[in-house]
Design an enzyme around this catalytic site. Structure first.
Site, mmCIF file in Angstrom:
data_model
loop_
_atom_site.group_PDB
_atom_site.id
_atom_site.type_symbol
_atom_site.label_atom_id
_atom_site.label_comp_id
_atom_site.label_asym_id
_atom_site.label_seq_id
_atom_site.Cartn_x
_atom_site.Cartn_y
_atom_site.Cartn_z
ATOM 1 N N GLU A 161 -1.437 -17.281 -8.755
ATOM 2 C CA GLU A 161 -0.476 -16.525 -9.555
ATOM 3 C C GLU A 161 0.969 -16.860 -9.198
ATOM 4 O O GLU A 161 1.898 -16.271 -9.739
ATOM 5 C CB GLU A 161 -0.738 -15.025 -9.394
ATOM 6 C CG GLU A 161 -2.080 -14.617 -9.976
ATOM 7 C CD GLU A 161 -2.332 -13.124 -9.924
ATOM 8 O OE1 GLU A 161 -1.402 -12.345 -9.619
ATOM 9 O OE2 GLU A 161 -3.476 -12.718 -10.213
ATOM 10 N N TYR A 210 0.842 -1.191 0.000
ATOM 11 C CA TYR A 210 0.000 0.000 0.000
ATOM 12 C C TYR A 210 0.882 1.248 0.000
ATOM 13 O O TYR A 210 0.570 2.239 -0.664
ATOM 14 C CB TYR A 210 -0.913 0.011 1.231
ATOM 15 C CG TYR A 210 -1.975 -1.058 1.190
ATOM 16 C CD1 TYR A 210 -3.188 -0.835 0.556
ATOM 17 C CD2 TYR A 210 -1.764 -2.301 1.787
ATOM 18 C CE1 TYR A 210 -4.163 -1.813 0.519
ATOM 19 C CE2 TYR A 210 -2.740 -3.286 1.752
ATOM 20 C CZ TYR A 210 -3.935 -3.036 1.115
ATOM 21 O OH TYR A 210 -4.897 -4.010 1.066
ATOM 22 N N ASN A 261 -12.491 -0.759 -4.962
ATOM 23 C CA ASN A 261 -12.288 -1.166 -6.345
ATOM 24 C C ASN A 261 -13.492 -1.986 -6.827
ATOM 25 O O ASN A 261 -13.737 -3.075 -6.315
ATOM 26 C CB ASN A 261 -11.002 -1.999 -6.436
ATOM 27 C CG ASN A 261 -10.782 -2.612 -7.794
ATOM 28 O OD1 ASN A 261 -11.382 -2.223 -8.784
ATOM 29 N ND2 ASN A 261 -9.897 -3.591 -7.845
ATOM 30 N N CYS A 270 -6.434 -5.633 -7.282
ATOM 31 C CA CYS A 270 -6.236 -5.132 -5.921
ATOM 32 C C CYS A 270 -5.738 -6.228 -4.980
ATOM 33 O O CYS A 270 -5.160 -5.933 -3.935
ATOM 34 C CB CYS A 270 -7.504 -4.486 -5.387
ATOM 35 S SG CYS A 270 -8.966 -5.535 -5.466
ATOM 36 N N HIS A 271 -5.923 -7.493 -5.364
ATOM 37 C CA HIS A 271 -5.430 -8.598 -4.536
ATOM 38 C C HIS A 271 -3.905 -8.643 -4.495
ATOM 39 O O HIS A 271 -3.327 -9.259 -3.614
ATOM 40 C CB HIS A 271 -5.986 -9.939 -5.035
ATOM 41 C CG HIS A 271 -5.564 -10.298 -6.417
ATOM 42 N ND1 HIS A 271 -6.174 -9.766 -7.537
ATOM 43 C CD2 HIS A 271 -4.588 -11.118 -6.878
ATOM 44 C CE1 HIS A 271 -5.604 -10.261 -8.622
ATOM 45 N NE2 HIS A 271 -4.633 -11.083 -8.246
#
Length: 164
Positions: free
Chosen positions: A152, A94, A117, A125-126
């Site tokens: 991912e 952040y 979002n 945003c994850h």
């Protein structure tokens, strides 16, 4: 002239993604435990979104290429634009986003914008985590955030201890 809005949903391993679009742009993509009803008409953008979501969850898509039109303040738009720059398989904090968008003092505002979002997963945003590597918050639930980061290849699943 008012835009027409259309809805659809896509069932993922994490529950449903409820989708809203205009004739030409995706407006929202949000996790839910229930599927919202789909409108009878489905514009091409919803069909493209579902096709790209299928590819993402199959492991063959790393970046979404869709026309987006999220509703938000100017500051939120800046944050969401920055989130789109975080590549697949990477994270940032952040604080990193705050420094780029408006300066360190904006860290709480960045967190709030991240939480608002309307295009989760599409605007990743994850991939935003705490400076110490913790997952911190996620509007879709921390368990979904962890799953997405594992999908991912960013985080490894917790290993179960064996005694034998």
């Amino acid at each position: 002239m008012l835009a027409n809005f259309y809805t659809s949903h896509y069932h993922t391993p994490l529950g449903y993604l409820n989708l809203t679009a205009t004739d030409t742009h995706l407006v929202s993509c949000l996790f839910s435990d229930i599927a919202y009803p789909a409108t009878p008409e489905q514009p091409a953008v919803l069909e493209q979104t579902i096709a790209q979501l299928r590819e993402y969850f199959a492991g063959t898509r790393r970046h979404f290429e869709l026309p987006l039109q999220p509703k938000g303040t100017e500051f939120q738009q800046k944050v969401w634009m920055q989130l789109r720059a975080i590549p697949f398989g990477k994270t940032c904090s952040y604080m990193d986003v705050a420094r780029i968008v408006s300066g360190e003092k904006a860290i709480r505002a960045v967190g709030a914008a991240n939480g608002k979002n309307p295009l989760c997963l599409i605007v990743p945003c994850h991939r935003v985590i705490g400076s110490d590597g913790s997952l911190t918050g996620y509007a879709g639930g921390l368990w979904r955030k962890e799953w997405l980061l594992q999908h991912e290849g960013i985080r490894q699943p917790a290993r179960q201890l064996t005694f034998f």
